[in-house]
Design an enzyme around this catalytic site. Sequence first.
Site, PDB file in Angstrom:
ATOM      1  N   TYR A 181      -2.807   2.977   1.961  1.00 58.07           N
ATOM      2  CA  TYR A 181      -1.748   3.877   1.506  1.00 58.07           C
ATOM      3  C   TYR A 181      -0.647   3.895   2.574  1.00 58.07           C
ATOM      4  CZ  TYR A 181       0.893   7.995   0.270  1.00 58.07           C
ATOM      5  OH  TYR A 181       1.927   8.833  -0.053  1.00 58.07           O
ATOM      6  N   GLU A 185       7.139   5.188  -1.340  1.00 56.83           N
ATOM      7  CA  GLU A 185       5.675   5.167  -1.317  1.00 56.83           C
ATOM      8  C   GLU A 185       5.161   3.825  -1.811  1.00 56.83           C
ATOM      9  OE1 GLU A 185       3.233   7.366  -4.294  1.00 56.83           O
ATOM     10  OE2 GLU A 185       2.544   8.531  -2.567  1.00 56.83           O
TER      11      GLU A 185
END
Length: 386
Positions: A110, A198
């Site tokens: 992530y 992101e």
Amino acid sequence: MKLLEYEAKSLLQSRGIPTPVQGGVVRRPQDLAPALKRVGKGPWVLKAQVLAGGRGKAGGVKIVKTSALAKAALAELLGRKLETHQTAGAALTIREVLIESAAKIERELYFSIVVDRREGLAAVIVSSQGGVEIESTAQERPEAILKLSFDPDSGLPDFKARRLGFFLGLPPERIPAFVSFARSCAKLFCEMDLSLLEVNPLALTPKGLVALDAKVVLDDNALYRHPDFQKKADPEASPAEREAKKAGLSYIGLDGDIGCLVNGAGLAMATMDTIALAGGRPANFLDVGGSADEKRVVEAFRIILRDSKVRGILVNIFGGIVKCDMIASGLLKAMARVKLGVPLVVRLEGTNVEEAKKMLSESELGLVPADGLWDAAQKIVSLSRK
Ligand code: ADP
Ligand code: MG
């Protein structure tokens, strides 16, 4: 303004950040074959382009090995409605499907960059738990997350990028690629005035690090610095919101039935609160700006009235630099031009308010003057229920 995954990925690619090979976006079945060809050899991934995450779990991401299966997967996606845990009970229609190459995933990580408002800095967040929502990792395994802030003026320094890479447990030979990825993302984030970038998952593959997913949110207040995006229509904006943007008014549609026309954002919020306190529900937030002249008021009335839920309008204007009598005359001219068809309560305060009130009460346009905001809110709530 949020960007779709394929738009976000093309921003990444423009900065040399690796993504899967892109075959482009398909809107009709006949566009599939050329898109597969552009990618080259399969397996391919077909991905629903909607402004929500969680598509994988909801069936919006399909990995296929043959072109026949790709055709079937596309037929399943195009035109279908997708409901993910991020769409808040609603379902989004899939009109566009991204075709890209399937990556051989060794690990999913992530990676994101956000604005750290408390520190007044930008911050990188990484986690070894890729493909999983960061919110659930934060709850279940907070030790798997590292957040490091950096000054947007000087960018993400090498040593911080390396620390992030080692925290992720990357082998030493992968660190330089990660540092270059993280720093390019940080540069993109700052130069494009993003409020979110992101990449989830960032995949470790035999070919190196690859951004498998990308979410980008542009800061609307900085759009004027990015003309390409300023021209682009915000896909999440309603027709009224789009029209308001063109007219230079700040308008946000809400789900109540009392339209608000106010000058100044703070006063607009106080107006909405007071309507709620009086038992009503605002249909919108609308700030006409400092100069509530006739032209802007006409525009504002038109935009408010596009919403068929509106059963009454409250005008709440403070005349500071612009005098109240000037505003009253603008308001009356505007009312003469727009057929309202719903009750209108007007509260004015400030310089020359007495003259203004006199003008309003002498007019025969049927508006209801109010003394103070509380009186105005109560009046519009009761009139809109008749
Ligand atoms: P969402 O976050 O909306 O669920 P993602 O783009 O993250 O959508 O895709 C969901 C999952 O599908 C990813 O975690 C990854 O495992 C897989 N995936 C997505 N794109 C690819 C790709 N190009 N190659 C291989 N797997 C992929
Ligand atoms: Mg994702």
